[in-house]
Design a protein around this motif. Structure first.
Motif, PDB file in Angstrom:
ATOM      1  N   GLY A 262      20.728  15.875 -42.133  1.00  0.00           N
ATOM      2  CA  GLY A 262      19.428  15.938 -42.791  1.00  0.00           C
ATOM      3  C   GLY A 262      18.691  17.192 -42.371  1.00  0.00           C
ATOM      4  O   GLY A 262      19.192  17.999 -41.587  1.00  0.00           O
ATOM      5  N   GLY A 263      17.503  17.348 -42.872  1.00  0.00           N
ATOM      6  CA  GLY A 263      16.714  18.537 -42.604  1.00  0.00           C
ATOM      7  C   GLY A 263      16.113  18.555 -41.213  1.00  0.00           C
ATOM      8  O   GLY A 263      16.280  17.628 -40.403  1.00  0.00           O
ATOM      9  N   PHE A 264      15.380  19.598 -40.953  1.00  0.00           N
ATOM     10  CA  PHE A 264      14.726  19.822 -39.672  1.00  0.00           C
ATOM     11  C   PHE A 264      13.630  18.784 -39.456  1.00  0.00           C
ATOM     12  O   PHE A 264      12.745  18.609 -40.289  1.00  0.00           O
ATOM     13  N   GLY A 265      13.729  18.030 -38.344  1.00  0.00           N
ATOM     14  CA  GLY A 265      12.670  17.100 -37.985  1.00  0.00           C
ATOM     15  C   GLY A 265      12.629  15.805 -38.761  1.00  0.00           C
ATOM     16  O   GLY A 265      11.594  15.142 -38.801  1.00  0.00           O
ATOM     17  N   VAL A 266      13.763  15.375 -39.355  1.00  0.00           N
ATOM     18  CA  VAL A 266      13.742  14.129 -40.139  1.00  0.00           C
ATOM     19  C   VAL A 266      14.033  12.889 -39.298  1.00  0.00           C
ATOM     20  O   VAL A 266      13.919  11.774 -39.796  1.00  0.00           O
ATOM     21  N   GLY A 267      14.466  13.070 -38.029  1.00  0.00           N
ATOM     22  CA  GLY A 267      14.700  11.913 -37.170  1.00  0.00           C
ATOM     23  C   GLY A 267      16.136  11.694 -36.749  1.00  0.00           C
ATOM     24  O   GLY A 267      16.491  10.611 -36.276  1.00  0.00           O
ATOM     25  N   LYS A 268      16.985  12.708 -36.874  1.00  0.00           N
ATOM     26  CA  LYS A 268      18.406  12.551 -36.549  1.00  0.00           C
ATOM     27  C   LYS A 268      18.622  12.226 -35.071  1.00  0.00           C
ATOM     28  O   LYS A 268      19.370  11.309 -34.727  1.00  0.00           O
TER      29      LYS A 268
ATOM     30  N   ASP B  76      34.910  -6.183 -32.193  1.00  0.00           N
ATOM     31  CA  ASP B  76      35.830  -5.922 -31.092  1.00  0.00           C
ATOM     32  C   ASP B  76      36.811  -4.796 -31.375  1.00  0.00           C
ATOM     33  O   ASP B  76      37.442  -4.284 -30.450  1.00  0.00           O
ATOM     34  N   ASP B  77      36.963  -4.421 -32.629  1.00  0.00           N
ATOM     35  CA  ASP B  77      38.058  -3.505 -32.953  1.00  0.00           C
ATOM     36  C   ASP B  77      37.626  -2.273 -33.736  1.00  0.00           C
ATOM     37  O   ASP B  77      38.436  -1.610 -34.378  1.00  0.00           O
ATOM     38  N   LEU B  78      36.341  -1.939 -33.675  1.00  0.00           N
ATOM     39  CA  LEU B  78      35.895  -0.747 -34.392  1.00  0.00           C
ATOM     40  C   LEU B  78      34.741  -0.096 -33.643  1.00  0.00           C
ATOM     41  O   LEU B  78      33.751  -0.744 -33.302  1.00  0.00           O
ATOM     42  N   VAL B  79      34.891   1.203 -33.374  1.00  0.00           N
ATOM     43  CA  VAL B  79      33.868   1.982 -32.689  1.00  0.00           C
ATOM     44  C   VAL B  79      33.488   3.168 -33.567  1.00  0.00           C
ATOM     45  O   VAL B  79      34.367   3.871 -34.087  1.00  0.00           O
ATOM     46  N   LEU B  80      32.188   3.364 -33.737  1.00  0.00           N
ATOM     47  CA  LEU B  80      31.696   4.513 -34.486  1.00  0.00           C
ATOM     48  C   LEU B  80      31.233   5.589 -33.509  1.00  0.00           C
ATOM     49  O   LEU B  80      30.438   5.311 -32.607  1.00  0.00           O
ATOM     50  N   TYR B  81      31.724   6.796 -33.687  1.00  0.00           N
ATOM     51  CA  TYR B  81      31.242   7.949 -32.941  1.00  0.00           C
ATOM     52  C   TYR B  81      30.267   8.702 -33.837  1.00  0.00           C
ATOM     53  O   TYR B  81      30.617   9.110 -34.950  1.00  0.00           O
ATOM     54  N   LEU B  82      29.062   8.866 -33.355  1.00  0.00           N
ATOM     55  CA  LEU B  82      27.983   9.443 -34.158  1.00  0.00           C
ATOM     56  C   LEU B  82      27.714  10.872 -33.723  1.00  0.00           C
ATOM     57  O   LEU B  82      27.482  11.149 -32.543  1.00  0.00           O
ATOM     58  N   PHE B  83      27.722  11.785 -34.677  1.00  0.00           N
ATOM     59  CA  PHE B  83      27.453  13.190 -34.417  1.00  0.00           C
ATOM     60  C   PHE B  83      26.239  13.608 -35.243  1.00  0.00           C
ATOM     61  O   PHE B  83      26.297  13.641 -36.481  1.00  0.00           O
ATOM     62  N   GLY B  84      25.134  13.899 -34.562  1.00  0.00           N
ATOM     63  CA  GLY B  84      23.940  14.374 -35.239  1.00  0.00           C
ATOM     64  C   GLY B  84      23.983  15.880 -35.408  1.00  0.00           C
ATOM     65  O   GLY B  84      24.271  16.616 -34.450  1.00  0.00           O
ATOM     66  N   THR B  85      23.732  16.360 -36.608  1.00  0.00           N
ATOM     67  CA  THR B  85      23.806  17.791 -36.888  1.00  0.00           C
ATOM     68  C   THR B  85      22.461  18.464 -36.628  1.00  0.00           C
ATOM     69  O   THR B  85      21.412  17.828 -36.726  1.00  0.00           O
ATOM     70  N   PRO B  86      22.469  19.762 -36.316  1.00  0.00           N
ATOM     71  CA  PRO B  86      21.204  20.496 -36.236  1.00  0.00           C
ATOM     72  C   PRO B  86      20.616  20.665 -37.628  1.00  0.00           C
ATOM     73  O   PRO B  86      21.349  20.767 -38.615  1.00  0.00           O
ATOM     74  N   GLY B  87      19.290  20.699 -37.715  1.00  0.00           N
ATOM     75  CA  GLY B  87      18.656  20.726 -39.026  1.00  0.00           C
ATOM     76  C   GLY B  87      18.251  22.088 -39.540  1.00  0.00           C
ATOM     77  O   GLY B  87      18.193  22.301 -40.752  1.00  0.00           O
ATOM     78  N   GLN B  88      17.977  23.042 -38.639  1.00  0.00           N
ATOM     79  CA  GLN B  88      17.485  24.333 -39.110  1.00  0.00           C
ATOM     80  C   GLN B  88      18.583  25.121 -39.806  1.00  0.00           C
ATOM     81  O   GLN B  88      19.750  25.069 -39.442  1.00  0.00           O
ATOM     82  N   GLN B  89      18.185  25.891 -40.797  1.00  0.00           N
ATOM     83  CA  GLN B  89      19.146  26.658 -41.585  1.00  0.00           C
ATOM     84  C   GLN B  89      19.972  27.605 -40.727  1.00  0.00           C
ATOM     85  O   GLN B  89      21.159  27.821 -40.991  1.00  0.00           O
TER      86      GLN B  89
ATOM     87  N   ALA C 286      28.916   9.914 -43.787  1.00  0.00           N
ATOM     88  CA  ALA C 286      27.685  10.477 -43.229  1.00  0.00           C
ATOM     89  C   ALA C 286      26.481   9.662 -43.653  1.00  0.00           C
ATOM     90  O   ALA C 286      26.488   8.984 -44.692  1.00  0.00           O
ATOM     91  N   VAL C 287      25.448   9.751 -42.827  1.00  0.00           N
ATOM     92  CA  VAL C 287      24.119   9.278 -43.177  1.00  0.00           C
ATOM     93  C   VAL C 287      23.238  10.514 -43.334  1.00  0.00           C
ATOM     94  O   VAL C 287      23.164  11.337 -42.422  1.00  0.00           O
ATOM     95  N   VAL C 288      22.618  10.665 -44.494  1.00  0.00           N
ATOM     96  CA  VAL C 288      21.658  11.742 -44.699  1.00  0.00           C
ATOM     97  C   VAL C 288      20.264  11.146 -44.553  1.00  0.00           C
ATOM     98  O   VAL C 288      19.846  10.329 -45.361  1.00  0.00           O
ATOM     99  N   LEU C 289      19.573  11.549 -43.504  1.00  0.00           N
ATOM    100  CA  LEU C 289      18.212  11.073 -43.298  1.00  0.00           C
ATOM    101  C   LEU C 289      17.242  11.908 -44.118  1.00  0.00           C
ATOM    102  O   LEU C 289      17.372  13.134 -44.210  1.00  0.00           O
ATOM    103  N   VAL C 290      16.251  11.230 -44.690  1.00  0.00           N
ATOM    104  CA  VAL C 290      15.257  11.881 -45.541  1.00  0.00           C
ATOM    105  C   VAL C 290      13.863  11.506 -45.056  1.00  0.00           C
ATOM    106  O   VAL C 290      13.594  10.347 -44.733  1.00  0.00           O
ATOM    107  N   ASP C 291      13.016  12.498 -44.998  1.00  0.00           N
ATOM    108  CA  ASP C 291      11.584  12.299 -44.738  1.00  0.00           C
ATOM    109  C   ASP C 291      10.881  12.462 -46.077  1.00  0.00           C
ATOM    110  O   ASP C 291      10.888  13.559 -46.651  1.00  0.00           O
ATOM    111  N   VAL C 292      10.288  11.371 -46.605  1.00  0.00           N
ATOM    112  CA  VAL C 292       9.704  11.444 -47.946  1.00  0.00           C
ATOM    113  C   VAL C 292       8.523  12.399 -48.006  1.00  0.00           C
ATOM    114  O   VAL C 292       8.113  12.803 -49.092  1.00  0.00           O
ATOM    115  N   ARG C 293       7.975  12.785 -46.860  1.00  0.00           N
ATOM    116  CA  ARG C 293       6.909  13.778 -46.855  1.00  0.00           C
ATOM    117  C   ARG C 293       7.462  15.168 -47.152  1.00  0.00           C
ATOM    118  O   ARG C 293       6.725  16.046 -47.608  1.00  0.00           O
TER     119      ARG C 293
END
Length: 203
Positions: free
Chosen positions: A21-27, A78-91, A107-114
């Motif tokens: 997601g973008g810069f500052g959206v909460g990743k 018991d048989d599934l693990v998610l590894y989460l990688f948050g990306t940097p937001g700035q261009q 992927a999860v794309v986080l959005v800030d409606v503002r």
């Protein structure tokens, strides 16, 4: 010598998921909220050197930013693990996205409606690469002023992309978004292979 009654458990399946997601959206907040381990963070303080480069409109109180990645882990059953990688937001850090996306199933794309425009690049990135994703609408201050259908229209999303209201500060809310993505990945695998190997516990 091991007890003859001891049952040897198979190692759990692991799945790599990006939180983008973008810069500052909460990743960083989302990864930290849902991770069952102390998350790895690569945050650095915002300085005057970033003035005119990082767009702080609407997030003027932000004091630090991710410069490489966030990493966390969550076990689903018991048989599934998610590894989460948050990306940097700035261009200026987008060049890292290709490396972070290697091996990612979704992927999860986080959005800030503002500032919905801040997540357009992430949506385009996953659409171009054919990586399945869901959109998580982060309700800052616990508020969700727009329903999912309006957000879908504003982001010009196709019908198959799920739009989910969430709160990046709350573990249960973040976990629900990840499970929705996981169910989507299972459906994609089953459609592509006539019965995918990835299954969520309890199915």
């Amino acid at each position: 010598m091991a007890d003859s009654d001891t049952v040897t458990r198979a190692a759990p399946d692991t799945v790599k998921i990006l939180i983008a997601g973008g810069f500052g959206v909460g990743k960083t907040t989302m990864v930290g909220s849902v991770s069952e381990i102390a998350p790895l963070r690569t945050e650095e303080p915002l300085t005057e050197a970033g003035l005119g480069i990082d767009d702080l409109a609407g997030i003027e109180d932000k004091k630090a930013t991710t410069v490489a990645l966030d990493f966390g882990r969550i076990t689903i059953g018991d048989d599934l693990v998610l590894y989460l990688f948050g990306t940097p937001g700035q261009q200026r850090f987008w060049f890292m996205w290709n490396d972070l996306a290697l091996g990612a199933l979704g992927a999860v794309v986080l959005v800030d409606v503002r500032r919905p425009e801040s997540s357009f690049a992430a949506i385009d990135f996953f659409e171009r690469r054919g990586i399945p994703f869901v959109v998580g609408v982060n309700g800052f201050y616990g508020e969700h002023p727009y329903p999912p259908d309006e957000i879908r229209d504003a982001l010009a999303l196709p019908d198959h992309v799920q739009v989910l209201l969430c709160d990046a500060r709350e573990r249960g809310s973040c976990r629900d978004v990840l499970i929705a993505l996981l169910d989507q990945l299972i459906a994609v695998a089953e459609e592509a292979e006539g019965g995918g190997t990835l299954t969520r516990p309890g199915r």
